[in-house]
Write a protein that holds these residues in place. Structure first.
Motif, PDB file in Angstrom:
ATOM      1  N   HIS A 136       0.702  -1.200  -0.017  1.00  0.00           N
ATOM      2  CA  HIS A 136       0.021  -0.081  -0.137  1.00  0.00           C
ATOM      3  C   HIS A 136       0.851   1.247  -0.077  1.00  0.00           C
ATOM      4  CE1 HIS A 136      -3.433  -2.257   0.652  1.00  0.00           C
ATOM      5  NE2 HIS A 136      -3.382  -2.648   1.562  1.00  0.00           N
ATOM      6  N   LEU A 137       2.150   1.246   0.089  1.00  0.00           N
ATOM      7  CA  LEU A 137       3.003   2.343   0.102  1.00  0.00           C
ATOM      8  C   LEU A 137       3.088   3.156  -1.002  1.00  0.00           C
ATOM      9  CD1 LEU A 137       5.969   0.887   2.445  1.00  0.00           C
ATOM     10  CD2 LEU A 137       4.131   2.499   3.073  1.00  0.00           C
ATOM     11  N   SER A 138       3.279   4.441  -1.101  1.00  0.00           N
ATOM     12  CA  SER A 138       3.330   5.081  -2.341  1.00  0.00           C
ATOM     13  C   SER A 138       5.015   4.838  -2.623  1.00  0.00           C
ATOM     14  CB  SER A 138       3.002   6.707  -2.120  1.00  0.00           C
ATOM     15  OG  SER A 138       3.816   7.160  -1.258  1.00  0.00           O
ATOM     16  N   ARG A 139       5.130   5.446  -3.854  1.00  0.00           N
ATOM     17  CA  ARG A 139       6.489   5.477  -4.345  1.00  0.00           C
ATOM     18  C   ARG A 139       7.462   6.153  -3.295  1.00  0.00           C
ATOM     19  NH1 ARG A 139       9.597   4.928  -9.164  1.00  0.00           N
ATOM     20  NH2 ARG A 139      11.192   6.482  -9.506  1.00  0.00           N
ATOM     21  N   ALA A 140       7.028   7.317  -2.787  1.00  0.00           N
ATOM     22  CA  ALA A 140       7.667   8.264  -1.910  1.00  0.00           C
ATOM     23  C   ALA A 140       7.888   7.470  -0.618  1.00  0.00           C
ATOM     24  CB  ALA A 140       7.161   9.595  -1.652  1.00  0.00           C
ATOM     25  N   ALA A 141       6.689   6.930  -0.038  1.00  0.00           N
ATOM     26  CA  ALA A 141       6.815   6.190   0.901  1.00  0.00           C
ATOM     27  C   ALA A 141       7.749   5.097   1.203  1.00  0.00           C
ATOM     28  CB  ALA A 141       5.671   6.022   1.672  1.00  0.00           C
ATOM     29  N   GLN A 142       7.689   4.253   0.044  1.00  0.00           N
ATOM     30  CA  GLN A 142       8.797   2.982  -0.272  1.00  0.00           C
ATOM     31  C   GLN A 142      10.120   3.685  -0.058  1.00  0.00           C
ATOM     32  OE1 GLN A 142       7.850   1.623  -3.901  1.00  0.00           O
ATOM     33  NE2 GLN A 142       6.247   0.458  -3.229  1.00  0.00           N
ATOM     34  N   PHE A 143      10.350   4.483  -0.389  1.00  0.00           N
ATOM     35  CA  PHE A 143      11.849   5.310  -0.293  1.00  0.00           C
ATOM     36  C   PHE A 143      12.070   5.426   1.167  1.00  0.00           C
ATOM     37  CE2 PHE A 143      11.423   7.470  -4.816  1.00  0.00           C
ATOM     38  CZ  PHE A 143      11.775   6.310  -5.356  1.00  0.00           C
ATOM     39  N   GLY A 144      11.164   5.924   1.829  1.00  0.00           N
ATOM     40  CA  GLY A 144      11.246   6.397   3.290  1.00  0.00           C
ATOM     41  C   GLY A 144      11.322   5.210   4.083  1.00  0.00           C
ATOM     42  N   VAL A 145      10.699   4.152   3.823  1.00  0.00           N
ATOM     43  CA  VAL A 145      10.663   3.157   4.841  1.00  0.00           C
ATOM     44  C   VAL A 145      12.060   2.244   4.766  1.00  0.00           C
ATOM     45  CG1 VAL A 145       9.528   0.744   5.403  1.00  0.00           C
ATOM     46  CG2 VAL A 145       7.955   2.951   4.927  1.00  0.00           C
ATOM     47  N   ALA A 146      12.280   2.035   3.312  1.00  0.00           N
ATOM     48  CA  ALA A 146      13.510   1.508   2.752  1.00  0.00           C
ATOM     49  C   ALA A 146      14.912   2.042   3.840  1.00  0.00           C
ATOM     50  CB  ALA A 146      14.016   1.520   1.438  1.00  0.00           C
ATOM     51  N   ALA A 147      14.656   3.619   3.800  1.00  0.00           N
ATOM     52  CA  ALA A 147      15.758   4.217   4.457  1.00  0.00           C
ATOM     53  C   ALA A 147      15.582   4.229   5.934  1.00  0.00           C
ATOM     54  CB  ALA A 147      15.663   5.681   3.946  1.00  0.00           C
ATOM     55  N   ALA A 148      14.485   4.010   6.338  1.00  0.00           N
ATOM     56  CA  ALA A 148      14.484   3.797   8.008  1.00  0.00           C
ATOM     57  C   ALA A 148      14.911   2.316   8.174  1.00  0.00           C
ATOM     58  CB  ALA A 148      12.863   3.849   8.306  1.00  0.00           C
ATOM     59  N   TYR A 149      14.816   1.219   7.666  1.00  0.00           N
ATOM     60  CA  TYR A 149      15.290   0.009   7.791  1.00  0.00           C
ATOM     61  C   TYR A 149      16.880   0.157   7.560  1.00  0.00           C
ATOM     62  CZ  TYR A 149      10.923  -2.605   8.307  1.00  0.00           C
ATOM     63  OH  TYR A 149       9.836  -3.076   8.877  1.00  0.00           O
ATOM     64  N   GLN A 150      17.511   1.030   6.887  1.00  0.00           N
ATOM     65  CA  GLN A 150      18.822   1.002   6.686  1.00  0.00           C
ATOM     66  C   GLN A 150      19.440   1.851   7.853  1.00  0.00           C
ATOM     67  OE1 GLN A 150      20.415   2.902   3.038  1.00  0.00           O
ATOM     68  NE2 GLN A 150      18.705   1.988   1.649  1.00  0.00           N
ATOM     69  N   ALA A 151      18.898   2.754   8.148  1.00  0.00           N
ATOM     70  CA  ALA A 151      19.274   3.531   9.426  1.00  0.00           C
ATOM     71  C   ALA A 151      19.277   2.657  10.751  1.00  0.00           C
ATOM     72  CB  ALA A 151      18.307   4.872   9.523  1.00  0.00           C
ATOM     73  N   LEU A 152      18.270   1.773  10.817  1.00  0.00           N
ATOM     74  CA  LEU A 152      18.101   0.988  12.101  1.00  0.00           C
ATOM     75  C   LEU A 152      19.256   0.235  12.105  1.00  0.00           C
ATOM     76  CD1 LEU A 152      14.472   0.811  12.443  1.00  0.00           C
ATOM     77  CD2 LEU A 152      15.899   1.824  13.990  1.00  0.00           C
ATOM     78  N   ASP A 153      19.618  -0.336  10.819  1.00  0.00           N
ATOM     79  CA  ASP A 153      20.708  -1.489  10.789  1.00  0.00           C
ATOM     80  C   ASP A 153      21.835  -0.872  11.122  1.00  0.00           C
ATOM     81  OD1 ASP A 153      21.633  -4.271   9.692  1.00  0.00           O
ATOM     82  OD2 ASP A 153      22.547  -3.118   8.011  1.00  0.00           O
ATOM     83  N   ASP A 154      22.103   0.294  10.653  1.00  0.00           N
ATOM     84  CA  ASP A 154      23.500   1.146  10.673  1.00  0.00           C
ATOM     85  C   ASP A 154      23.447   1.395  12.036  1.00  0.00           C
ATOM     86  OD1 ASP A 154      25.886   2.554   9.751  1.00  0.00           O
ATOM     87  OD2 ASP A 154      24.845   4.467  10.030  1.00  0.00           O
TER      88      ASP A 154
END
Length: 407
Positions: free
Chosen positions: A69-87
């Protein structure tokens, strides 16, 4: 006052699908602005954008009930959030969920103009509104992306969704910083996401006369407007002692946040520097830093004639005779609107870590009125102890952040 560490960074941008690849692109002076293909732009006067390439949401975002259900923009945001948590390290989850927060600058959810045209036509010809799948409605909902980012970190503390245009990520990071300072949470996901690469956005900004058809040239005498971009940058902010207790790697310390309003015009930047002067001055005061202690400014630097002049006047007013290096990441990424301040923070953190200043590319004909040190064309070695991050938006909203090397 509680100190705030930056312990994780994630990014999806026109320069790369991670924070590290984005920084590598910034440092190399690589241009991520290319031909636009999110729609058929052949009949448009502007056919370029800073577009994200090669992004696969199925591999970037863990499968759950909301991904589809995520928009194109929100997909970018959620992906970046998972990266930040992993980092941020494998044990960030030791912070209790109710002590975790989130603040995100996100584009305002709205229907596409074509949807409205189709609905009007159907209503006029058939006397009824067209049916629409619930998922289509959800994709336009601004808070779904923010909610998914909060869920990525199981954040059950304060969660904010902000819409202040090009200053969105700056305000979001600043408000998350305040939440940690004030003791409302101990860890927060903060940043922004956006994707104004639709035909309606390109058309609208073209009609405003704001877009350049031939590239982004901040501070150049031949500059002709900004270039739309898309993407996301999210960071993990953490209370200093909490980060130290778990042995987290600290990218930098956030030490100041300023916010102001120009109260001038909806789209034009004030020629006298306006609220940008107030935002930068208040940041320096809060951080306890003199102008001479700032080694780099990640400028808003859109490439419009008014914005670049206004920002230059403001920097001169605040810094006086101090000649601090200034560069604009937008020359390489385009304008990521709600996520733009996140890119600038990433640039500042990279400069602090590596001692290299990212350049302002395309600056071949300096405007004599904008006589700052813009780090033209290629990166430059320069030790950075502290940096400012500027974000000055349509509507007159201003946000400024100060970050310094961890010590």
């Amino acid at each position: 006052m509680r100190r705030v560490a930056i312990t994780g960074v994630g990014a999806v941008t026109p320069l790369g699908l991670t924070a590290e690849s984005t920084w590598d692109g910034l440092r190399a002076g690589r241009c991520g602005i290319t031909g636009l293909d999110t729609f058929d732009a052949r009949t448009f006067p502007v056919r370029i954008a800073g577009q994200v390439r090669g992004f696969d949401p199925e591999s970037a975002i863990p499968a759950d009930h909301s991904r589809r259900h995520l928009s194109r923009a929100a997909q970018f945001g959620v992906a970046a959030a998972y990266q930040a948590l992993d980092d941020a390290g494998a044990d960030w989850w030791l912070v209790p969920p109710h002590r975790r927060g989130a603040a995100v600058g996100a584009t305002v959810g709205r229907p596409e103009l074509q949807d409205l045209v189709d609905m009007s036509h159907r209503l006029a010809t058939a006397g009824e509104l067209p049916r629409q799948a619930p998922g289509e409605v959800l994709r336009r909902e601004q808070n779904l992306g923010v909610r998914s980012i909060a869920l990525a970190g199981d954040c059950r503390g304060p969660v904010l969704s902000l819409s202040t245009a090009c200053a969105g990520a700056g305000h979001a990071i600043g408000e998350a910083y305040r939440s940690i300072q004030d003791g409302d949470c101990d860890l927060a996901l903060a940043g922004g996401f956006d994707a104004l690469t639709t035909w309606m956005d390109v058309l609208g900004f073209t009609l405003l006369g704001a877009l350049s058809p031939d590239g982004c040239r901040p501070f150049d005498a031949t500059r002709s407007g900004f270039v739309l971009g898309e993407g996301a940058v999210l960071v993990v902010l953490e209370e200093w002692d909490t980060a130290q207790d778990r042995g987290a790697r600290v990218h930098g310390e956030l030490v100041g946040y300023g916010s102001s309003l120009n109260a001038y015009r909806l789209t034009d930047s004030p020629p006298d520097g306006g609220g940008a002067i107030s935002a930068m001055s208040s940041v320096l005061a809060e951080a306890g830093l003199a102008p001479s202690e700032i080694d780099y400014i990640a400028a808003h630097g859109t490439g419009t004639r008014g914005n670049d002049l206004s920002e230059t006047v403001a920097i001169k007013q605040v810094f006086g005779r101090t000649r601090v290096p200034v560069s604009s990441p937008k020359s390489m990424t385009g304008h990521l609107t709600s996520a733009a301040a996140g890119v600038n923070l990433l640039a500042a953190l990279g400069a602090i870590r590596t001692g290299m200043l990212p350049p302002t590319i395309n600056l071949h004909t300096p405007d004599p009125r904008l006589d700052l040190d813009h780090v033209p064309l290629r990166a430059r070695p320069h030790p950075v102890r502290a940096a400012l991050v500027n974000a000055f938006a349509f509507g007159g909203s201003n946000a400024c952040l100060a970050v310094r090397r961890a010590a």
